[in-house]
Write a protein that holds these residues in place. Sequence first.
Motif, PDB file in Angstrom:
ATOM      1  N   SER A  40       0.842  -1.193   0.000  1.00 42.42           N
ATOM      2  CA  SER A  40       0.000   0.000   0.000  1.00 42.42           C
ATOM      3  C   SER A  40       0.881   1.248   0.000  1.00 42.42           C
ATOM      4  O   SER A  40       2.054   1.196   0.401  1.00 42.42           O
ATOM      5  CB  SER A  40      -0.913   0.011   1.232  1.00 42.42           C
ATOM      6  OG  SER A  40      -0.149   0.243   2.401  1.00 42.42           O
ATOM      7  N   PRO A  41       0.349   2.383  -0.418  1.00 39.87           N
ATOM      8  CA  PRO A  41       1.140   3.631  -0.394  1.00 39.87           C
ATOM      9  C   PRO A  41       1.616   3.985   1.018  1.00 39.87           C
ATOM     10  O   PRO A  41       2.707   4.524   1.185  1.00 39.87           O
ATOM     11  CB  PRO A  41       0.170   4.680  -0.926  1.00 39.87           C
ATOM     12  CG  PRO A  41      -0.811   3.917  -1.747  1.00 39.87           C
ATOM     13  CD  PRO A  41      -0.941   2.578  -1.080  1.00 39.87           C
ATOM     14  N   GLU A  42       0.821   3.663   2.030  1.00 39.39           N
ATOM     15  CA  GLU A  42       1.215   3.954   3.409  1.00 39.39           C
ATOM     16  C   GLU A  42       2.433   3.113   3.808  1.00 39.39           C
ATOM     17  O   GLU A  42       3.375   3.613   4.428  1.00 39.39           O
ATOM     18  CB  GLU A  42       0.062   3.683   4.385  1.00 39.39           C
ATOM     19  CG  GLU A  42      -1.122   4.612   4.233  1.00 39.39           C
ATOM     20  CD  GLU A  42      -2.078   4.175   3.119  1.00 39.39           C
ATOM     21  OE1 GLU A  42      -1.998   3.011   2.663  1.00 39.39           O
ATOM     22  OE2 GLU A  42      -2.891   5.007   2.695  1.00 39.39           O
ATOM     23  N   GLU A  43       2.400   1.820   3.448  1.00 39.31           N
ATOM     24  CA  GLU A  43       3.532   0.948   3.759  1.00 39.31           C
ATOM     25  C   GLU A  43       4.792   1.382   3.002  1.00 39.31           C
ATOM     26  O   GLU A  43       5.890   1.374   3.550  1.00 39.31           O
ATOM     27  CB  GLU A  43       3.202  -0.503   3.409  1.00 39.31           C
ATOM     28  CG  GLU A  43       2.164  -1.130   4.318  1.00 39.31           C
ATOM     29  CD  GLU A  43       1.735  -2.497   3.833  1.00 39.31           C
ATOM     30  OE1 GLU A  43       1.555  -3.379   4.681  1.00 39.31           O
ATOM     31  OE2 GLU A  43       1.585  -2.675   2.609  1.00 39.31           O
ATOM     32  N   GLU A  44       4.621   1.773   1.753  1.00 35.06           N
ATOM     33  CA  GLU A  44       5.752   2.226   0.947  1.00 35.06           C
ATOM     34  C   GLU A  44       6.359   3.489   1.535  1.00 35.06           C
ATOM     35  O   GLU A  44       7.584   3.645   1.600  1.00 35.06           O
ATOM     36  CB  GLU A  44       5.290   2.467  -0.489  1.00 35.06           C
ATOM     37  CG  GLU A  44       6.416   2.644  -1.456  1.00 35.06           C
ATOM     38  CD  GLU A  44       5.938   2.684  -2.897  1.00 35.06           C
ATOM     39  OE1 GLU A  44       6.690   3.219  -3.714  1.00 35.06           O
ATOM     40  OE2 GLU A  44       4.838   2.189  -3.193  1.00 35.06           O
TER      41      GLU A  44
END
Length: 74
Positions: A40-44
């Motif tokens: 996900s963008p948050e994890e990235e």
Amino acid sequence: MTKVIIIQGGSLESYYEQTMDYLHAKYHIYPSNLLDLPVSPEEESLMGYFEKLASNIAAEADYDTNVPLGKLVI
């Protein structure tokens, strides 16, 4: 009692290079069997944050440049 290690056919540096080549061939050539899981963008973003944080810590560390790679502990 003193231990003596005899390296035949070269120097300690050539033995080190052969060992590193062996380890690279054994552990870094094979394709990954990990699943291609979506990130996900948050994890990235979080991974990028920690990568940058580690880079900053390493850049600011005060250490002796004569210490061989693998022996350095920050």
